[in-house]
Scaffold this motif. Structure first.
Motif, mmCIF file in Angstrom:
data_model
loop_
_atom_site.group_PDB
_atom_site.id
_atom_site.type_symbol
_atom_site.label_atom_id
_atom_site.label_comp_id
_atom_site.label_asym_id
_atom_site.label_seq_id
_atom_site.Cartn_x
_atom_site.Cartn_y
_atom_site.Cartn_z
ATOM 1 N N ASN A 46 0.354 -1.445 0.184
ATOM 2 C CA ASN A 46 0.214 0.227 -0.132
ATOM 3 C C ASN A 46 1.022 1.305 -0.237
ATOM 4 O OD1 ASN A 46 -1.165 2.286 1.656
ATOM 5 N ND2 ASN A 46 -2.582 0.854 1.872
ATOM 6 N N PRO A 47 0.401 2.408 -1.478
ATOM 7 C CA PRO A 47 1.405 3.676 -0.885
ATOM 8 C C PRO A 47 1.025 3.547 0.396
ATOM 9 C CG PRO A 47 0.074 3.313 -2.857
ATOM 10 C CD PRO A 47 -0.062 2.222 -1.979
ATOM 11 N N ALA A 48 0.262 3.896 0.946
ATOM 12 C CA ALA A 48 0.588 4.433 2.176
ATOM 13 C C ALA A 48 1.246 4.370 3.483
ATOM 14 C CB ALA A 48 -0.660 5.159 2.532
ATOM 15 N N ALA A 49 1.478 2.962 3.453
ATOM 16 C CA ALA A 49 1.883 2.622 4.376
ATOM 17 C C ALA A 49 3.568 2.328 3.916
ATOM 18 C CB ALA A 49 1.656 0.357 3.943
ATOM 19 N N ARG A 50 3.837 2.275 2.799
ATOM 20 C CA ARG A 50 5.006 2.730 2.207
ATOM 21 C C ARG A 50 6.082 4.035 3.117
ATOM 22 N NH1 ARG A 50 5.121 2.790 -2.910
ATOM 23 N NH2 ARG A 50 4.479 1.299 -3.111
ATOM 24 N N ARG A 51 5.350 4.568 2.761
ATOM 25 C CA ARG A 51 5.461 6.382 3.556
ATOM 26 C C ARG A 51 5.893 6.366 4.494
ATOM 27 N NH1 ARG A 51 1.449 10.635 0.662
ATOM 28 N NH2 ARG A 51 2.043 9.612 -1.076
ATOM 29 N N PHE A 52 4.713 5.744 5.395
ATOM 30 C CA PHE A 52 4.856 5.811 7.111
ATOM 31 C C PHE A 52 5.834 4.856 7.138
ATOM 32 C CE2 PHE A 52 0.040 6.826 6.382
ATOM 33 C CZ PHE A 52 0.519 8.506 5.895
ATOM 34 N N PRO A 98 -6.693 4.538 9.457
ATOM 35 C CA PRO A 98 -5.854 3.599 8.448
ATOM 36 C C PRO A 98 -5.940 4.345 6.721
ATOM 37 C CG PRO A 98 -7.093 2.194 9.026
ATOM 38 C CD PRO A 98 -6.820 3.318 9.984
ATOM 39 N N PRO A 99 -5.401 4.771 5.717
ATOM 40 C CA PRO A 99 -5.917 5.213 4.010
ATOM 41 C C PRO A 99 -7.244 5.536 4.248
ATOM 42 C CG PRO A 99 -4.438 3.797 3.888
ATOM 43 C CD PRO A 99 -4.497 3.572 5.409
ATOM 44 N N HIS A 100 -8.259 4.527 4.230
ATOM 45 C CA HIS A 100 -9.460 4.307 3.545
ATOM 46 C C HIS A 100 -10.931 5.216 4.914
ATOM 47 C CE1 HIS A 100 -9.433 0.694 6.548
ATOM 48 N NE2 HIS A 100 -10.933 0.607 6.998
ATOM 49 N N LEU A 118 -3.088 7.879 -0.192
ATOM 50 C CA LEU A 118 -2.851 7.094 -0.955
ATOM 51 C C LEU A 118 -2.246 8.013 -2.115
ATOM 52 C CD1 LEU A 118 -5.956 4.534 -0.477
ATOM 53 C CD2 LEU A 118 -3.789 4.276 -0.246
ATOM 54 N N TYR A 119 -3.609 8.688 -2.187
ATOM 55 C CA TYR A 119 -2.361 9.151 -4.234
ATOM 56 C C TYR A 119 -2.545 10.730 -3.721
ATOM 57 C CZ TYR A 119 -4.629 5.148 -4.979
ATOM 58 O OH TYR A 119 -5.700 3.668 -4.856
#
Length: 176
Positions: free
Chosen positions: A18-24, A118-120, A140-141
């Motif tokens: 998940n892009p958010a998880a990667r970023r964090f 969570p991003p959602h 996310l985006y």
């Protein structure tokens, strides 16, 4: 969350994270506690100061600033609604906290923890994480951060509009 690229926890090392998880995680969050919290719908602790700073703005002023940044045509980075704090939190470039001007209703920080749901969990979804936190602009985006100068102008504009409205109302009362 059925799409593979939106998975909160990769099943195998080779799957896209998940892009958010990667970023964090790149920002210093521990992966296991992050995934555990997100599976429970809770916010995870992410360090502030390595990849970004945070500008906290009072809720009404923060939502006004979000609208002003959008109207200026500037893309917003991740933005959190934090009802328990009565604030909107903007992720901004590192170093912003040292140059952020003293403005009523704002605080810029370069250390500490950002509690990321969570991003959602978004304002649009109507859901909140533990503590009520939810994304106004999910990670996310969005770009990695909100442009600090654009945010500063938006907050200053919102403060000026409020001050002007207060003076106009005070002037009307004086002539009654």
């Amino acid at each position: 969350m059925a799409r593979a690229n939106l998975r909160l926890v990769p099943r195998e090392l080779g799957q896209r994270m998940n892009p958010a998880a990667r970023r964090f995680i790149e920002a210093g969050a521990a992966s296991e506690p992050l995934y555990r919290a997100w599976r429970l719908g809770a916010a995870a602790d992410v360090p502030i100061g390595q990849l970004w700073d945070v500008v906290r703005v009072t809720t009404r002023l923060g939502f006004d600033a979000v609208d002003r940044v959008r109207r200026a045509g500037v893309e917003l980075g991740p933005v959190l609604d934090t009802p328990a704090r009565g604030a909107v939190e903007f992720i901004v470039p590192p170093g912003t906290a040292t140059t952020w001007p003293q403005m009523l209703g704002t605080r810029a920080v370069s250390t500490g923890i950002l509690r990321c749901p969570p991003p959602h969990i978004t304002l649009a979804s109507g859901r909140g994480s533990t503590g009520g936190r939810r994304w106004i602009m999910p990670p996310l985006y969005a770009p990695a951060t909100t442009d600090a100068d654009a945010l500063c102008e938006a907050v200053a504009g919102a403060l000026f509009a409020r001050a002007t409205a207060t003076l106009v109302l005070a002037g009307r009362e004086a002539f009654r």
